[in-house]
Design an enzyme around this catalytic site. Sequence first.
Site, mmCIF file in Angstrom:
data_model
loop_
_atom_site.group_PDB
_atom_site.id
_atom_site.type_symbol
_atom_site.label_atom_id
_atom_site.label_comp_id
_atom_site.label_asym_id
_atom_site.label_seq_id
_atom_site.Cartn_x
_atom_site.Cartn_y
_atom_site.Cartn_z
ATOM 1 N N PRO A 127 -12.964 2.025 -18.674
ATOM 2 C CA PRO A 127 -13.244 3.359 -18.126
ATOM 3 C C PRO A 127 -12.287 3.716 -17.000
ATOM 4 C CG PRO A 127 -14.982 1.793 -17.496
ATOM 5 C CD PRO A 127 -14.052 1.068 -18.420
ATOM 6 N N ASP A 128 -11.969 5.006 -16.851
ATOM 7 C CA ASP A 128 -11.209 5.404 -15.661
ATOM 8 C C ASP A 128 -12.208 5.646 -14.529
ATOM 9 O OD1 ASP A 128 -12.240 7.941 -16.057
ATOM 10 O OD2 ASP A 128 -10.339 8.882 -16.573
ATOM 11 N N PHE A 129 -11.786 6.282 -13.459
ATOM 12 C CA PHE A 129 -12.670 6.433 -12.301
ATOM 13 C C PHE A 129 -13.327 7.805 -12.226
ATOM 14 C CE2 PHE A 129 -9.700 3.101 -11.386
ATOM 15 C CZ PHE A 129 -10.509 2.120 -10.848
ATOM 16 N N ARG A 130 -12.551 8.863 -12.530
ATOM 17 C CA ARG A 130 -13.015 10.199 -12.178
ATOM 18 C C ARG A 130 -13.273 11.135 -13.349
ATOM 19 N NH1 ARG A 130 -9.604 8.146 -8.582
ATOM 20 N NH2 ARG A 130 -10.381 7.927 -6.449
ATOM 21 N N GLN A 162 -1.200 1.991 -10.697
ATOM 22 C CA GLN A 162 -2.378 1.879 -9.829
ATOM 23 C C GLN A 162 -3.403 0.955 -10.469
ATOM 24 O OE1 GLN A 162 -3.349 6.168 -8.202
ATOM 25 N NE2 GLN A 162 -2.334 6.299 -10.156
ATOM 26 N N ASN A 163 -3.123 0.526 -11.688
ATOM 27 C CA ASN A 163 -4.139 -0.208 -12.442
ATOM 28 C C ASN A 163 -4.169 -1.687 -12.081
ATOM 29 O OD1 ASN A 163 -4.558 2.220 -13.603
ATOM 30 N ND2 ASN A 163 -3.457 1.781 -15.497
ATOM 31 N N ASP A 223 -5.577 -3.824 -14.296
ATOM 32 C CA ASP A 223 -5.914 -4.490 -15.551
ATOM 33 C C ASP A 223 -4.786 -5.357 -16.101
ATOM 34 O OD1 ASP A 223 -4.140 -2.584 -16.692
ATOM 35 O OD2 ASP A 223 -5.780 -1.223 -17.195
ATOM 36 N N HIS A 225 -1.912 -1.002 -6.262
ATOM 37 C CA HIS A 225 -3.268 -1.254 -5.757
ATOM 38 C C HIS A 225 -3.674 -2.711 -5.976
ATOM 39 C CE1 HIS A 225 -4.169 3.346 -6.079
ATOM 40 N NE2 HIS A 225 -3.286 3.042 -5.157
ATOM 41 N N CYS A 238 -9.619 -15.714 0.690
ATOM 42 C CA CYS A 238 -10.753 -15.524 1.589
ATOM 43 C C CYS A 238 -10.482 -14.300 2.466
ATOM 44 C CB CYS A 238 -10.914 -16.775 2.456
ATOM 45 S SG CYS A 238 -12.103 -16.563 3.787
ATOM 46 N N CYS A 259 -13.725 -22.130 4.806
ATOM 47 C CA CYS A 259 -14.580 -21.590 5.880
ATOM 48 C C CYS A 259 -15.842 -20.913 5.350
ATOM 49 C CB CYS A 259 -13.790 -20.609 6.731
ATOM 50 S SG CYS A 259 -13.525 -19.027 5.919
ATOM 51 N N ASN A 273 -1.123 13.702 -19.492
ATOM 52 C CA ASN A 273 -2.461 13.566 -18.898
ATOM 53 C C ASN A 273 -3.412 14.577 -19.529
ATOM 54 O OD1 ASN A 273 -3.609 11.849 -16.772
ATOM 55 N ND2 ASN A 273 -4.196 13.766 -15.788
ATOM 56 N N GLU A 282 -5.251 16.498 -17.946
ATOM 57 C CA GLU A 282 -5.314 17.707 -17.120
ATOM 58 C C GLU A 282 -4.074 17.765 -16.245
ATOM 59 O OE1 GLU A 282 -8.548 17.026 -14.338
ATOM 60 O OE2 GLU A 282 -8.074 14.893 -14.327
HETATM 61 P P1 OAD Z 1 -8.667 8.572 -12.190
HETATM 62 O O1 OAD Z 1 -9.907 8.208 -12.906
HETATM 63 O O2 OAD Z 1 -8.795 9.182 -10.859
HETATM 64 O O3 OAD Z 1 -7.801 9.554 -13.090
HETATM 65 C C1 OAD Z 1 -7.534 9.277 -14.444
HETATM 66 C C2 OAD Z 1 -6.804 10.475 -15.046
HETATM 67 O O4 OAD Z 1 -6.440 10.152 -16.369
HETATM 68 C C3 OAD Z 1 -7.641 11.747 -15.097
HETATM 69 O O5 OAD Z 1 -6.837 12.843 -14.750
HETATM 70 C C4 OAD Z 1 -8.062 11.807 -16.580
HETATM 71 O O6 OAD Z 1 -8.243 13.146 -17.026
HETATM 72 C C5 OAD Z 1 -6.884 11.181 -17.248
HETATM 73 N N1 OAD Z 1 -7.154 10.520 -18.535
HETATM 74 C C6 OAD Z 1 -8.219 9.764 -18.902
HETATM 75 N N2 OAD Z 1 -8.054 9.276 -20.146
HETATM 76 C C7 OAD Z 1 -6.846 9.743 -20.579
HETATM 77 C C8 OAD Z 1 -6.099 9.587 -21.785
HETATM 78 N N3 OAD Z 1 -6.529 8.855 -22.806
HETATM 79 N N4 OAD Z 1 -4.898 10.230 -21.869
HETATM 80 C C9 OAD Z 1 -4.433 10.992 -20.844
HETATM 81 N N5 OAD Z 1 -5.091 11.155 -19.688
HETATM 82 C C10 OAD Z 1 -6.275 10.524 -19.557
HETATM 83 O O7 OAD Z 1 -7.766 7.238 -12.132
HETATM 84 P P2 OAD Z 1 -6.520 6.943 -11.194
HETATM 85 O O8 OAD Z 1 -5.719 8.169 -10.952
HETATM 86 O O9 OAD Z 1 -5.844 5.762 -11.757
HETATM 87 O O10 OAD Z 1 -8.224 2.484 -6.845
HETATM 88 O O11 OAD Z 1 -7.256 6.535 -9.845
HETATM 89 C C11 OAD Z 1 -6.523 6.158 -8.712
HETATM 90 C C12 OAD Z 1 -7.254 5.081 -7.940
HETATM 91 O O12 OAD Z 1 -8.564 5.514 -7.633
HETATM 92 C C13 OAD Z 1 -7.454 3.793 -8.695
HETATM 93 O O13 OAD Z 1 -6.329 2.940 -8.655
HETATM 94 C C14 OAD Z 1 -8.642 3.179 -8.020
HETATM 95 C C15 OAD Z 1 -9.465 4.399 -7.690
HETATM 96 O O14 OAD Z 1 -10.131 4.322 -6.492
HETATM 97 C C16 OAD Z 1 -8.741 1.239 -6.658
HETATM 98 O O15 OAD Z 1 -9.607 0.781 -7.315
HETATM 99 C C17 OAD Z 1 -8.148 0.457 -5.553
#
Ligand code: OAD
Length: 379
Positions: free
Chosen positions: A52-55, A125-126, A128, A145, A153, A180, A241, A243
């Site tokens: 899963p992504d984050f947002r 930023q991944n 994985d 990241h 630790c 520790c 992307n 969006e």
């Molecule tokens: P986000 O979840 O913020 O953004 C993912 C983006 O990818 C969104 O714009 C989605 O619309 C798009 N997306 C999802 N699936 C897609 C697909 N199959 N093809 C094209 N676009 C797709 O993830 P990041 O930008 O990576 O930090 O988030 C940045 C950081 O926020 C992460 O590294 C994480 C989080 O806090 C840490 O965990 C340290």
Amino acid sequence: MGQEVSAVPETTKPENLSERSLPAVADYIKSGKARKVVVLTGAGISTAAGIPDFRSPETGLYANLAALELEEPEDVFSLPFFKENPKPFYVLAKDLYPGKFHPTISHVFISLLATKGLLYQLFTQNIDCLERAAGVPADLIVEAHGSFASQRCIDCKTPYPDDKMREHVSRAEVPHCEKCNGLVKPDIVFFHENLPSLFFDRRHMAEEADLILVLGTSLTVHPFAGLPDLAPFEVPRVLFNMERVGSLGSQPDDVLVLGDCDTGVRQLASALGWREELEAEWRKLVGDEEADRQLEGSSKRQVELHDEVSQLVHDVDKVLHVHDVSSSGSSSPSPEAVAEKEPIAATQQEVQQNESASVKESVETTTTTLTEEVKVSGA
Ligand code: OAD
């Protein structure tokens, strides 16, 4: 899917590309003008792999964790919260730990760029490690990241053995320092922690790029989000992307390929005459079964991701519940209630961040720690 759009007025001519399209980007590469390609990736590049992504509103981790009794869903990746209750992080780590997932065709495309001597640097930023798994050479990768590759630790900083870490993560157990007894954390950058020095050492490479490819990121987290804006104004930038994000689309040589990034990457590979090679490399790496699974209709993949993230949220909820009962006696919502809750939309802050990011000055950032706040010049 893979639809090319532009926010720049039609009448504004690109400076380096013949037009704002993927075939024109392919011509630019084939003509030898792109010798220093900088690639920037985020969680969206791995969603087809089942992570899963984050947002994303329906299937994003934060969007779903928002239903739980966390002050902010991002707390799971914050140090003060981790010190207080490391268990939710380890519940997520069990599922997200490298080894379970396979690279997507987008990861393999980056590897192909490296094979062809065109990849100048990849900033991801991944956490994985799928770019490495796809064969991108380690010296061309900046894991901005951090990653699960090492751990230490949080108090005395003593490294913790890999095999013991793997065992603990596989049971979602919290490891403690052998010296520790402090908490052990993978070298993943949590909010308000410093990014690895390699990020700052190599950030200038984005300024030197002759082509920038941005894949699968919301560009909401700084200082990473400022990277696309470091390139000179006339350098072509391509966004793959779902969006439009950041300032992409505001410059004459920006090409927006909105939709699933694997589809967009396949289109670019076709225009370059690399498609057959790319597909063959990818299938060789992941096997036919996984390739076919990733190729299944995106709606089926959405359902799989939804199930994956619901399970994760349920598991985090369980440990939060245990924690709450022992500390305050309050209860958490049932998994069913969690599943029924509306996913959150992008916050106002995030919207403002995206808008602010289009202001060129905003990238002269002094930010050195991971933050969702945009820091403008001198701030
Ligand atoms: P986000 O979840 O913020 O953004 C993912 C983006 O990818 C969104 O714009 C989605 O619309 C798009 N997306 C999802 N699936 C897609 C697909 N199959 N093809 C094209 N676009 C797709 O993830 P990041 O930008 O990576 O930090 O988030 C940045 C950081 O926020 C992460 O590294 C994480 C989080 O806090 C840490 O965990 C340290």
